[in-house]
Structure formats: C-alpha cells, structure tokens
Design a protein around this motif. Sequence first.
Motif, PDB file in Angstrom:
ATOM      1  N   THR A 281      62.889  82.366  98.977  1.00  0.00           N
ATOM      2  CA  THR A 281      61.795  81.558  99.452  1.00  0.00           C
ATOM      3  C   THR A 281      60.364  81.874  98.919  1.00  0.00           C
ATOM      4  O   THR A 281      60.014  83.325  98.361  1.00  0.00           O
ATOM      5  N   SER A 282      59.354  81.148  98.688  1.00  0.00           N
ATOM      6  CA  SER A 282      58.002  81.258  98.034  1.00  0.00           C
ATOM      7  C   SER A 282      57.077  80.558  99.121  1.00  0.00           C
ATOM      8  O   SER A 282      56.143  81.319  99.652  1.00  0.00           O
ATOM      9  N   CYS A 283      56.972  79.183  98.772  1.00  0.00           N
ATOM     10  CA  CYS A 283      56.021  78.565  99.583  1.00  0.00           C
ATOM     11  C   CYS A 283      56.246  78.341 100.960  1.00  0.00           C
ATOM     12  O   CYS A 283      55.234  78.319 101.798  1.00  0.00           O
ATOM     13  N   CYS A 284      57.431  78.180 101.398  1.00  0.00           N
ATOM     14  CA  CYS A 284      57.914  77.890 102.808  1.00  0.00           C
ATOM     15  C   CYS A 284      57.166  76.848 103.364  1.00  0.00           C
ATOM     16  O   CYS A 284      56.911  76.545 104.476  1.00  0.00           O
ATOM     17  N   GLY A 286      58.145  73.493 101.538  1.00  0.00           N
ATOM     18  CA  GLY A 286      58.859  72.428 100.815  1.00  0.00           C
ATOM     19  C   GLY A 286      58.160  71.765  99.582  1.00  0.00           C
ATOM     20  O   GLY A 286      58.265  70.715  99.143  1.00  0.00           O
ATOM     21  N   LEU A 287      57.456  72.892  98.946  1.00  0.00           N
ATOM     22  CA  LEU A 287      56.565  72.437  97.837  1.00  0.00           C
ATOM     23  C   LEU A 287      57.065  73.108  96.300  1.00  0.00           C
ATOM     24  O   LEU A 287      56.859  72.587  95.405  1.00  0.00           O
ATOM     25  N   CYS A 288      57.901  74.154  96.411  1.00  0.00           N
ATOM     26  CA  CYS A 288      58.164  74.771  95.259  1.00  0.00           C
ATOM     27  C   CYS A 288      59.638  74.683  94.638  1.00  0.00           C
ATOM     28  O   CYS A 288      59.834  74.925  93.626  1.00  0.00           O
ATOM     29  N   GLY A 289      60.510  74.613  95.774  1.00  0.00           N
ATOM     30  CA  GLY A 289      61.866  74.436  95.343  1.00  0.00           C
ATOM     31  C   GLY A 289      62.558  75.612  95.027  1.00  0.00           C
ATOM     32  O   GLY A 289      63.908  75.795  94.827  1.00  0.00           O
ATOM     33  N   THR A 290      62.203  76.820  95.354  1.00  0.00           N
ATOM     34  CA  THR A 290      62.719  78.083  95.208  1.00  0.00           C
ATOM     35  C   THR A 290      63.945  78.219  96.217  1.00  0.00           C
ATOM     36  O   THR A 290      64.957  78.631  96.094  1.00  0.00           O
ATOM     37  N   CYS A 319      63.587  75.977 103.815  1.00  0.00           N
ATOM     38  CA  CYS A 319      62.562  76.620 104.461  1.00  0.00           C
ATOM     39  C   CYS A 319      61.784  75.327 105.163  1.00  0.00           C
ATOM     40  O   CYS A 319      61.206  75.496 106.304  1.00  0.00           O
TER      41      CYS A 319
HETATM   42  S1  FES Z   1      60.347  78.141  99.598  1.00  0.00           S
HETATM   43 FE1  FES Z   1      59.411  76.583  98.564  1.00  0.00          FE
HETATM   44  S2  FES Z   1      60.406  74.941  98.820  1.00  0.00           S
HETATM   45 FE2  FES Z   1      61.313  76.232 100.224  1.00  0.00          FE
END
Ligand code: FES
Length: 332
Positions: A281-284, A286-290, A319
């Motif tokens: 995960t990265s942004c947690c 819903g913005l980055c798509g990780t 996330c």
């Molecule tokens: S961690 Fe960025 S969209 Fe889920």
Amino acid sequence: MSTQPISTETQGQTLNLLVRQVRFEGRGINSYELVDPDGAQLPPFSAGAHIDIHLAGGVVRQYSISNAPRERHRYVIAVLRDERGRGGSKALHEQLRVQDIVRVSRPRNNFHLVDGARRVLLIAGGIGVTPLKAMAHELDDAGIDYEMHYCAKDARSAAFADEFESMRASGRLHFHFDGGDPSAGLDIRDLLNAPGEGQHVYYCGPGGFMNACAAAAQHWPPGTVHFEHFKAPERSPGEHAANDANDSFIVRIARTGQEIEVTKDESIAEALAGAGVAMETSCCAGLCGTCKVRYLEGEVEHNDCIMNDEEKSEYLTACVSRATSKLLVLDL
Ligand code: FES
C-alpha cells in the motif's frame, strides 16, 4: 537519445535517487530534481505518472512527475507546502536538501493521456498543474493540438513561470488569476460548454475546482473526461458505504482458499496484512493504485478516485474498497 543502461541501484522495487536541484517555483512551492547518483537513465514514465517519496519516520507521499517523459535522466516533482495537510509536504520541504539521497518508487500512472485525441484541453488548479505540465510536454512532442489553462491565486502562486513562458507566448497556455475568489477566475462552465469532435479534457486541482470541472463536463461524451485528485474528496457522513454501518465481510484468497474477516473498522488491506497476506500500500486513500487487486466474485463499493467503470468491474483498491456482498474473492 542515449542508450545508457539503467543503474543497478535502480533495479529493485524502489530507487535511491540524488536530489540534484531544489528550486523555488512559486509561493510555498519548491521543485525537486531527482537523478540517478551515477548519472544512469531512470525507469521510463509517461505523462500523468507519479512517484512515492519515502521520508523519515516511514512517511510516504505521492507526487506527480512534471517534466517531459522524453527526459530519461531525471524526475522533477513540485511540492506545495501545505500547513494544514497531513505533514508530508512540510516534512519534505524541511528534510530534502540538495545532495541528499532519497528513496522513491518506480513511476506509476493512473492518469494517462489516451490515444486518438484530436485536440486536448488541460485545466490545472494550483499545484494540480504538475501532471498536466508533463502532459503538455508529451503532447508537444507528439504534435497533438492542445490548450492549457492554469488557475492560480496570483502570478506569485503559479509554479514553473520560466518554463511556461514559451508556452504562454505561443498562445498554448492561459493563466487565470482569481485573487483567491474562484468566481473571479476562469469560467470553467463556459470553457467546457461545447466539446469538439475528438476532444478530450484532463483536469487536476483542489476539491472545489474538481467539483466545478466535473459539473461543467457532465455532458461530454463518455471516455473524453479524465481527472486526478491529489487529495481524497471529502465525503459527507452517510455518503460512504452501503456496508459499513453494520457489517463485516469475508475475503477469500482464490489461490489458497484462505478466508479472512474484514471488520467494519479496518480496510481490506489491513485485514490481509493482519492475516499475513502481503499487500503493498502507499497512499491508503484510493489515490495511487498501489493496492489495486482483481476480484473474481462479490459486489464492491469502490470509494477510490482513480478507476473508471470498466476497471471497477474487474479491480478494487484494497485500502478503501468495501464489499456490499458477504463474500469477496480476490485473485491472489
Ligand atoms: S494504497 Fe493508494 S490506492 Fe490503495
């Protein structure tokens, strides 16, 4: 173009890059030029891509790459210091110095230029200009007709003034300064009033600006309107979730059959991590798509800001997505 190989330092999941230059770009805005410490080429990116920047204390933030994708030797990001934000931009302004080494992810892109556009309209609100600047470079290089509108409070708050000068002089770029009153700035409804044949629009900016663009582009043909939020839109209480008021649900891992309960107080990603199923995960938010993952069964309440309807029929973001069915089967 150079055929220099990508450095071995940059072959893994993250890259260790050198801060080669920090520039004042506008009020509260610095740009950071990141390069390979040995001068090697960087992994390629397309316009609209972002990278994660890893800061001290485990803080990770996403920033769009603003330079031309043809430039393989650097990523340039621009960061507005947000005193009321979560602290990432402040930390970055305070921590990152020329000659530092910083860990960044490889570029990811949820905001591509689509093929086949005859004409492109780019509309930027404030620091939302960063991915659109890369798009302008890519469109320039591809010889595709475009026009860019950059909304900011005033000239001192607009980034990249030097670089934008030739674009402005050629009539491609229009600045709109509103002095802090959006009603005194660009008339977005008028601009988007009559979509031309083969025309696409891309926009990025703060919440009110995004809402104004979305409302003004409602009548555009499907597939011609593209946008990226740099903050999750605020939801009114009760707007979120068919499911969260009462229920937990079960996630099944397709390959192993393992079933994991997701309670109403945790995300799918958190529940998976708690059960020992690795999920990046990265942004947690819903913005980055990780954390995008394919689902095979179940009904999903998506809550992300990046996927179109077609993608949502196949993927969820672990996330922020919830299930509205009792069972969700993930392609893991
Ligand atoms: S961690 Fe960025 S969209 Fe889920």
